[in-house]
Design an enzyme around this catalytic site. Structure first.
Site, mmCIF file in Angstrom:
data_model
loop_
_atom_site.group_PDB
_atom_site.id
_atom_site.type_symbol
_atom_site.label_atom_id
_atom_site.label_comp_id
_atom_site.label_asym_id
_atom_site.label_seq_id
_atom_site.Cartn_x
_atom_site.Cartn_y
_atom_site.Cartn_z
ATOM 1 N N ILE A 239 0.848 -1.186 0.000
ATOM 2 C CA ILE A 239 0.000 0.000 0.000
ATOM 3 C C ILE A 239 0.884 1.236 0.000
ATOM 4 C CG2 ILE A 239 -1.902 -1.151 1.207
ATOM 5 C CD1 ILE A 239 -1.072 0.391 3.743
ATOM 6 N N SER A 240 0.350 2.328 -0.524
ATOM 7 C CA SER A 240 1.044 3.612 -0.575
ATOM 8 C C SER A 240 2.344 3.473 -1.374
ATOM 9 C CB SER A 240 1.277 4.127 0.853
ATOM 10 O OG SER A 240 1.680 5.473 0.847
ATOM 11 N N ASN A 241 3.486 3.822 -0.803
ATOM 12 C CA ASN A 241 4.737 3.605 -1.527
ATOM 13 C C ASN A 241 4.948 2.127 -1.840
ATOM 14 O OD1 ASN A 241 5.341 6.299 -1.566
ATOM 15 N ND2 ASN A 241 7.032 6.185 -0.114
ATOM 16 N N GLY A 263 -2.561 -1.198 -3.146
ATOM 17 C CA GLY A 263 -3.484 -0.286 -2.502
ATOM 18 C C GLY A 263 -2.931 1.124 -2.475
#
Length: 579
Positions: A239-241, A263
């Site tokens: 998720i994210s980075n 995500g």
């Protein structure tokens, strides 16, 4: 293959998933204590790192229903294999760690490879991958993607070894040893000072973690060896980075990767309409958003009492922006509207601005911009073009030497980006009346300026641009439409449109009423307003796994009309997960 450098066993009161803390221990407001604060053991550091990373990623509040409506914190016994690995051309290693459950299913060989979110340490994706994979008998391979919490104390020449405990530069074996000038003081941060621009190598970090997993499994189960990509299922998740990293991994050559779940990914599809780099919209938000938020109705923002406290600061920002020629208007409301219109014209939605108030309140925009500017420009210690540095600080933000206890806890407590864990941002440009504005203007100029430093940073940003997937495989991208840190309009949406050309098996789930930080849903005002994103990550993993088994077809694209919990508890039916 990278051979494991350290193997540890985790059973009984020290399992793989929660280090024996269980749900109640993870919910505890105080972190697991060290017997000797200045000299914690590797086991104590691991337990505390796992506690911090769970709480930073998942909503563990009683009304969040983690472990009931979705997710698992069941104890999973097993072993951990870890090493320091380098991608070709890098000067500093990234951490790789593989969790192998005792119940690993050798007849259905499965590895879930996960990249940490943000700049977190090697356990930074434990709440993302572990609860889904470990109870199913899959191994999990983690990478910190060349960032992580390996801070280096320039004053004492100390940093963390592979097991998290401290050693000196002379001792060797450090996970991060910067090339620093003689006599340098303060703290070197790996993401900022490695000179590697780690984001450019995210895909290679993920693939190398998967390769390390095969090596660890060979050692764990020699009777079932060899473990190879052609006989072991590899699913990447983040998720994210971390979400951006697993998408970048799909660009790596070879048929090694079977499926991807990403995500809220930070991903730059540079040639796609609407795409913007993280650094571009971060520096823009750092400058304009405090003022622009005054244009939104007070009742529309979470935590209205906190808004009353910060309104004078936001109004002061409006005035200094006007003086700098960055907004128009002779009154605070007119200046706020000017800032708001600029952000809207550049692609920000009201939903993203509303959720972005959290990043304003935590000064997260500035923290990201300071670290990433240094990373993109491949600057070393003392070279930041805007004069920023990191250090332990006094109450007045002046630099000081770190204490033994602070230094010992950095590896377990840090997020990879100061401020936090006793390390702060040293801003040499601080000046009244709006103290942080001069530094922010310098950071913004690196994005759109034309001097040598700006071109250097811009070159680093260009190196992070995503390419096309090389192989057709199931991919699910999930993004909350209210994300205020990595707005989907700048990241997922343009990436999906571009990547579908190369991989028609890519699916996109857009989730209404979801923002970026599940961990902040423990705050009542946020939990009442937003739904968690992790349930959709787990559901997507279920579905791509079934696709690989041949028991279902690819999931469909979805605009998910999720309903927040309000004053009640999260219930699975509110999430409207695609089936």
């Amino acid at each position: 293959m990278i051979e494991p450098q350290r193997v540890t066993e985790h059973r009984g009161t020290d399992d793989l998933l929660t280090a024996g803390l269980g749900l109640e221990g993870l919910r505890a407001m105080a972190p697991p204590a060290f017997a000797d604060a200045a000299n914690p053991t590797s086991a104590e550091l691991r337990r505390r790192a796992i506690w911090n990373n769970w709480r930073g990623i998942a909503d563990l509040s009683p009304t969040g229903a983690y472990g009931q409506a979705y997710g698992s914190v069941a104890g999973v016994p097993g072993r951990e294999y870890s090493a320091l690995a380098k991608v070709p051309g890098a000067t500093q290693p990234h951490r790789v760690l593989v969790q192998v459950p005792d119940a690993f299913d050798a007849a259905r060989r499965c590895v879930v490879v996960a990249a940490s979110s943000g700049s977190r340490g090697v356990y930074g994706a434990i709440a993302v991958a572990g609860p889904w994979a470990l109870p199913k008998g899959c191994a999990v391979a983690y990478t910190d993607k060349g960032a992580g919490t390996d801070y280096f104390d320039l004053d004492t020449q100390q940093a963390a070894r592979e097991d998290g405990t401290l050693a000196t530069l002379d001792d060797g074996g450090l996970a991060f040893a910067p090339d620093a000038p003689v006599g340098a003081s303060g703290v070197a941060v790996k993401h900022a000072h490695s000179r590697d621009n780690p984001e450019a190598d995210w895909g290679r970090h993920v693939k190398q973690a998967a390769e390390f997993a095969l090596s660890a499994l060979d050692q764990a189960f020699p009777q079932a060896a060899p473990f190879r990509f052609d006989n072991t299922r590899i699913i990447a998740v983040g998720i994210s980075n971390g979400g951006g990293a697993v998408l970048r991994a799909s660009e790596e050559e070879g048929g090694w990767l079977d499926a991807v779940v990403a995500g809220e990914p930070n991903i730059l599809a540079v040639d796609a309409p609407g795409a913007r780099s993280l650094y571009d919209y971060t520096t823009e938000a750092a400058l304009l958003m405090p003022c622009a938020l005054l244009h939104l109705p007070a009742e529309s923002l979470p935590q209205p009492p906190l808004r009353a406290q910060v309104e004078p600061l936001w109004a002061a920002r409006c005035a200094t922006l006007k003086a700098a020629g960055l907004v128009e208007g002779d009154t605070t409301p007119a200046q706020a509207e000017s800032a708001y219109r600029q952000l809207r014209d550049n692609g920000w939605t009201d939903a993203a601005l509303t959720a972005g108030a959290l990043s304003v309140g935590f000064d997260l925009w500035r923290a990201v911009a300071v670290t990433y500017a240094s990373a993109y420009g491949r600057y070393g210690v003392g070279e930041h073009p805007c004069g920023f540095a990191f250090s332990a600080q006094n109450a007045d933000f002046s630099a000081r030497a770190a204490s033994d206890a602070e230094r010992a806890a950095w590896w377990a407590d840090g997020s990879g980006i100061p401020p936090g864990a006793g390390v702060g941002i040293v801003d040499t440009k601080l000046a009244p009346p709006d103290f942080t504005l001069p530094g922010l203007q310098c950071l913004r100029a690196l994005n759109d300026g034309d001097n040598e430093d700006a071109r250097r940073v811009q070159t680093g940003i260009a190196e992070t641009a995503a390419g096309f997937p090389r192989t057709r495989r199931p991919v699910v991208v999930i993004h909350g439409l209210d994300d205020g840190l990595v707005p989907p309009a700048f990241s997922s949406a343009p990436y999906v449109e571009q990547a579908r050309i190369a991989n028609p098996d890519l699916r996109y789930w857009q989730v209404r009423n979801a923002q970026h930080f599940d961990g902040f849903l423990a705050l009542p005002a946020y939990g009442a307003r937003y739904v968690p994103l992790l349930p959709y990550v787990y559901a997507a993993l279920d579905q791509v796994d079934a696709v690989l088994d041949g028991t279902r077809v690819l999931p469909a694209n979805a605009l998910i009309d999720a309903r927040p919990r309000g004053a009640g508890n999260v219930e699975a039916s509110q999430l409207a997960i695609p089936r």
